[in-house]
Design a protein around this motif. Structure first.
Motif, PDB file in Angstrom:
ATOM      1  N   TYR A  75      27.589  -0.106  13.934  1.00 45.73           N
ATOM      2  CA  TYR A  75      26.917  -1.405  13.990  1.00 45.73           C
ATOM      3  C   TYR A  75      25.598  -1.334  14.758  1.00 45.73           C
ATOM      4  CZ  TYR A  75      31.275  -3.295  12.242  1.00 45.73           C
ATOM      5  OH  TYR A  75      32.375  -3.556  11.476  1.00 45.73           O
TER       6      TYR A  75
ATOM      7  N   LEU B 204      25.036  -0.702  17.882  1.00 49.52           N
ATOM      8  CA  LEU B 204      25.337  -1.614  18.971  1.00 49.52           C
ATOM      9  C   LEU B 204      25.560  -0.841  20.259  1.00 49.52           C
ATOM     10  CD1 LEU B 204      26.339  -4.542  19.831  1.00 49.52           C
ATOM     11  CD2 LEU B 204      28.620  -3.708  19.230  1.00 49.52           C
TER      12      LEU B 204
ATOM     13  N   ARG C 173      31.647  -8.487  12.786  1.00 48.39           N
ATOM     14  CA  ARG C 173      30.320  -8.578  13.405  1.00 48.39           C
ATOM     15  C   ARG C 173      29.334  -9.038  12.328  1.00 48.39           C
ATOM     16  NH1 ARG C 173      29.886  -7.388  18.453  1.00 48.39           N
ATOM     17  NH2 ARG C 173      31.605  -6.261  19.350  1.00 48.39           N
TER      18      ARG C 173
ATOM     19  N   SER D 217      23.749  -6.455  10.062  1.00 48.24           N
ATOM     20  CA  SER D 217      22.437  -6.210  10.667  1.00 48.24           C
ATOM     21  C   SER D 217      21.353  -6.748   9.744  1.00 48.24           C
ATOM     22  CB  SER D 217      22.253  -4.711  10.915  1.00 48.24           C
ATOM     23  OG  SER D 217      22.124  -4.030   9.694  1.00 48.24           O
TER      24      SER D 217
END
Length: 176
Positions: A66, A68, A170, A173
């Motif tokens: 992700y 992240l 999540r 992006s």
């Protein structure tokens, strides 16, 4: 195997999982720091809390899937939020078994910490290896209270999993 033991098997699995998690962390830290580190078998979520107090802005989790990075302060905050949700909305109580059906990513780590904060035990379900039939047996025989998963894997769970299912996702992006 699991059907024969009932409650005894369930308790054994809980004890083995808790011991493995603590032993694995202890062994990894011993390798890195040498035998002088005495953790006294401190639960992993308490170790993360201690680290967050000492170095809140240091990176705790890097997740390339992700793109992240989470520092210890954010890792702890997200774990606490998820723990509260598991307790209040999903009914997870101390001593319950919670399945984690996620790939190894930031959410996997956060879910594990949250489950520990609830006082529950983690039953990791391997995303790439566990069949729907095996999942059904595990969830029923171990009386799993809840399974934490994501939208990619929720369809692989049994249609009537005999427990609550919490789907974590999540946001995509900006590049996707």
């Amino acid at each position: 195997f699991l059907r024969q033991g009932g409650q005894a098997v369930r308790e054994t699995v809980v004890n083995v999982i808790e011991t493995l998690v603590q032993d694995e962390l202890f062994n990894k830290l011993s390798i890195l720091t040498g035998p002088c580190l005495d953790l006294e078998r401190t639960p992993v979520h308490e170790l993360v809390e201690r680290q967050a107090t000492r170095t809140p802005n240091n990176i705790a989790i890097e997740d390339s899937q992700y793109q992240l990075e989470l520092n210890y302060r954010d890792c702890l905050a997200q774990s606490f939020l998820l723990a509260r949700h598991l307790q209040t909305d999903e009914g997870v109580r101390p001593g319950d078994i919670v399945g984690v059906f996620l790939p190894h990513c930031a959410d996997f780590i956060l879910a594990n910490l949250a489950i520990f904060f609830c006082g529950a035990a983690i039953f990791p379900l391997q995303v790439g290896y566990t069949t729907t039939t095996a999942l059904q047996v595990f969830l029923q025989d171990l009386k799993v209270a809840c399974v934490v998963t994501n939208s990619e894997n929720v369809e692989r769970l049994p249609s009537d999993p005999a427990c609550r299912v919490l789907v974590l996702d999540r946001p995509q992006s900006k590049d996707e």
